[in-house]
Design an enzyme around this catalytic site. Structure first.
Site, short mmCIF file in Angstrom:
data_model
loop_
_atom_site.label_atom_id
_atom_site.label_comp_id
_atom_site.label_asym_id
_atom_site.label_seq_id
_atom_site.Cartn_x
_atom_site.Cartn_y
_atom_site.Cartn_z
CB CYS A 1 -90.36 18.50 -7.44
SG CYS A 1 -88.76 19.32 -7.54
CG ASN B 1 -87.06 24.41 -6.58
OD1 ASN B 1 -86.67 25.53 -6.26
ND2 ASN B 1 -87.75 24.21 -7.66
CB CYS C 1 -84.94 16.92 -10.83
SG CYS C 1 -83.31 16.34 -10.33
NE ARG C 2 -89.87 15.13 -9.19
CZ ARG C 2 -90.57 14.56 -8.23
NH1 ARG C 2 -91.57 13.74 -8.54
NH2 ARG C 2 -90.29 14.78 -6.97
CB SER C 3 -90.53 22.00 -9.30
OG SER C 3 -89.42 22.10 -8.46
CG ASP D 1 -87.00 13.04 -7.98
OD1 ASP D 1 -86.19 13.54 -8.80
OD2 ASP D 1 -87.06 13.38 -6.79
#
Length: 156
Positions: free
Chosen positions: A8, A11, A13-15, A125
């Site tokens: 993401c 690095n 939140c999402r990934s 995001d």
């Protein structure tokens, strides 16, 4: 060993959420010794930091461990080390392409490409939207479908 990298922007939140969710899924499926999971960001703003508090709270809600995750930046060698490099959105995908250059060895795709719902192509995001619930649901669904894809493709 099959290696998967989730990517993401920062690095945090999402990934890292995808990394933790996939790792938890692999443990439950007895595949943690066959598939290695990591995450990275295209930017360097948060290198060394743990996941965002919103990501931590969501993972804690589902009793998913994230204690081992620290933000790091994607680099060119990742594109040779990992078999699957999975972007959270179109911008991340484009950034990965720039870093990878021509003829990357990794299979590069967006996480939502594995879900088959053409109305949702990106994982939003939550750093900007604040909606960690939606992010978790999309990451959970995408990770499960990605695992199915890898199992069939790698015959594991």
């Amino acid at each position: 060993m099959v290696r998967v990298l989730f990517v993401c922007l920062g690095n945090i939140c999402r990934s890292p959420m995808a990394e933790a969710v996939m790792r938890d899924l692999l443990i439950k499926e007895g595949l943690d010794g066959k598939i290695e999971v990591d995450s990275a960001g295209t930017g360097d703003w948060h290198v060394g930091e743990p996941p965002h508090k919103g990501t931590q709270m969501k993972l804690e809600e589902y009793k998913i461990d994230y204690s081992f995750i620290r933000a790091r930046q994607l680099n060119r060698s990742d594109l040779n080390h990992f078999h699957y490099v999975i972007a959270m959105d179109e911008k991340n995908l484009n950034d990965i392409g720039v870093i990878a250059g021509k003829n990357p060895t990794a299979y590069i795709a967006r996480l939502m490409d594995f879900v088959g719902d053409e109305s949702i192509v990106d994982v939003p995001d939550p750093y900007f939207t604040g909606n960690f619930d939606l992010t978790y649901e999309l990451v959970k669904e995408g990770s499960g479908q990605l695992l199915n894809f890898i199992r069939k493709r790698e015959k594991i």
